[in-house]
Design an enzyme around this catalytic site. Structure first.
Site, PDB file in Angstrom:
ATOM      1  CG  ASP A  67      -5.840  22.964 -35.072  1.00 62.13           C
ATOM      2  OD1 ASP A  67      -5.600  23.903 -35.841  1.00 62.13           O
ATOM      3  OD2 ASP A  67      -5.583  23.006 -33.863  1.00 62.13           O
ATOM      4  CG  ASN A 136      -7.163  22.994 -22.425  1.00 54.37           C
ATOM      5  OD1 ASN A 136      -6.303  23.343 -23.231  1.00 54.37           O
ATOM      6  ND2 ASN A 136      -8.261  22.355 -22.795  1.00 54.37           N
ATOM      7  CG  HIS A 138      -5.604  23.053 -26.589  1.00 56.22           C
ATOM      8  ND1 HIS A 138      -6.907  23.489 -26.461  1.00 56.22           N
ATOM      9  CD2 HIS A 138      -4.992  24.021 -27.321  1.00 56.22           C
ATOM     10  CE1 HIS A 138      -7.056  24.632 -27.095  1.00 56.22           C
ATOM     11  NE2 HIS A 138      -5.906  24.985 -27.621  1.00 56.22           N
ATOM     12  CD  GLU A 143      -9.331  20.801 -26.246  1.00 58.87           C
ATOM     13  OE1 GLU A 143      -8.459  21.229 -25.463  1.00 58.87           O
ATOM     14  OE2 GLU A 143     -10.142  21.541 -26.819  1.00 58.87           O
TER      15      GLU A 143
HETATM   16  C1  F6R Z   1      -4.789  26.367 -33.408  1.00 60.96           C
HETATM   17  C2  F6R Z   1      -4.050  25.615 -32.386  1.00 60.96           C
HETATM   18  C3  F6R Z   1      -4.335  25.871 -30.952  1.00 60.96           C
HETATM   19  C4  F6R Z   1      -3.951  27.293 -30.554  1.00 60.96           C
HETATM   20  C5  F6R Z   1      -4.261  27.528 -29.073  1.00 60.96           C
HETATM   21  C6  F6R Z   1      -3.896  28.926 -28.651  1.00 60.96           C
HETATM   22  O1  F6R Z   1      -4.369  25.981 -34.706  1.00 60.96           O
HETATM   23  O2  F6R Z   1      -3.248  24.804 -32.716  1.00 60.96           O
HETATM   24  O3  F6R Z   1      -3.619  24.951 -30.169  1.00 60.96           O
HETATM   25  O4  F6R Z   1      -2.582  27.476 -30.782  1.00 60.96           O
HETATM   26  O5  F6R Z   1      -5.626  27.308 -28.856  1.00 60.96           O
HETATM   27  O6  F6R Z   1      -4.726  29.847 -29.298  1.00 60.96           O
HETATM   28  P1  F6R Z   1      -4.411  31.394 -29.235  1.00 60.96           P
HETATM   29  O7  F6R Z   1      -3.143  31.623 -29.963  1.00 60.96           O
HETATM   30  O8  F6R Z   1      -5.581  32.041 -29.937  1.00 60.96           O
HETATM   31  O9  F6R Z   1      -4.323  31.763 -27.794  1.00 60.96           O
END
Ligand code: F6R
Length: 249
Positions: A67, A136, A138, A143
């Site tokens: 992303d 959440n 994701h 989302e």
């Molecule tokens: C970012 C991504 C997100 C993160 C998720 C957890 O490229 O794919 O799904 O993996 O938001 O973020 P952290 O590791 O910062 O808790």
């Protein structure tokens, strides 16, 4: 889904980087999907260390990141491209021509998403996709919503995502939207590795492992993939029963 419990983030990083390094040693032109955020940082450090020790070369590895925020140029230090440069790509021998990113700055987001889908297909699909998970549920920036998306798309970030990631942006300048691989893109990867540490992930992990498969918890769809390994610490696994961990190991 295989669940693995580790004593520390360092132990998780050693295990996950070991899988990625063995993959590249066996197939130097592997196609790897990467995630950003705090979860994979130590894994990237361990990969860099292995490169510096002469154990592996990433020069032929083809990469796709999950992303990218909308409206940020690659040179913006808060872009995910910049994150990958500073944590991994710029510290080892990855070649720029092999690095693929969704163009969050594209004038036509839909066209950028369609192009990314073609690039993944042209590379022969993703061998191993690394994932984190949002509080959440994701994955990537898929989302919670009322349906699973197949290909890459533009998403409005959930408030919980903005709360979690706002700390990386000055003066609340966090973008409201991002481009993300879709659930279909993630499921098409041949192998999935998901890292989750800390208590804040415990509810999402429980829903992913034990809940119904629903787009309200996007990570629950991983139950339908045949090769998923989840790397947990005691805190992120705290809402799972011991038998969940044993039965699935
Ligand atoms: C970012 C991504 C997100 C993160 C998720 C957890 O490229 O794919 O799904 O993996 O938001 O973020 P952290 O590791 O910062 O808790």
């Amino acid at each position: 889904m295989q669940l693995k419990l580790f004593e520390s983030e360092a132990a998780i990083a050693a295990a996950v980087s070991g899988i990625l390094i063995r993959q590249v040693q066996t197939k130097p032109a592997s196609v790897l999907g990467f995630a950003t955020g705090s979860s994979p940082v130590k894994t990237y450090d361990a990969m860099v260390q292995a490169y510096q020790n002469g154990l592996v070369s990433f020069r032929d590895v083809v990469t796709f990141n999950l992303d990218e925020y909308c409206g940020l140029s690659k040179t913006d230090e808060t872009s995910y491209y910049a994150f990958m440069q500073s944590h991994l790509f710029g510290r080892a021998d990855f070649q720029q021509k092999n690095i693929h990113f969704l163009d969050g700055n594209a004038v036509h987001a839909e066209a950028a998403c369609a192009a990314y889908r073609c690039e993944i297909a042209a590379a022969g699909g993703i061998d191993i996709q690394l994932l984190g998970i949002g509080t959440n549920g994701h994955i990537g920036f898929n989302e919670p919503s009322d349906s699973f998306s197949d290909g890459p798309f533009q998403v409005h970030l959930a408030q919980s995502t903005k709360n979690a990631n706002g700390k990386y942006f000055k003066d609340g300048a966090m973008p409201d939207t991002a481009l993300t691989m879709g659930i279909g893109d993630i499921l098409r990867a041949r192998k999935l590795l998901l890292i989750a540490t800390g208590e804040s992930k415990a509810k999402a992990i429980r829903a992913m492992v034990k809940g119904e498969v629903t787009p309200l918890c996007p990570a629950s769809v991983l139950q339908t993939h045949s090769d998923v390994t989840v790397f947990l610490d005691a805190q992120s696994a705290s809402l799972l029963a011991e038998e969940d961990l044993w039965q699935r190991n």
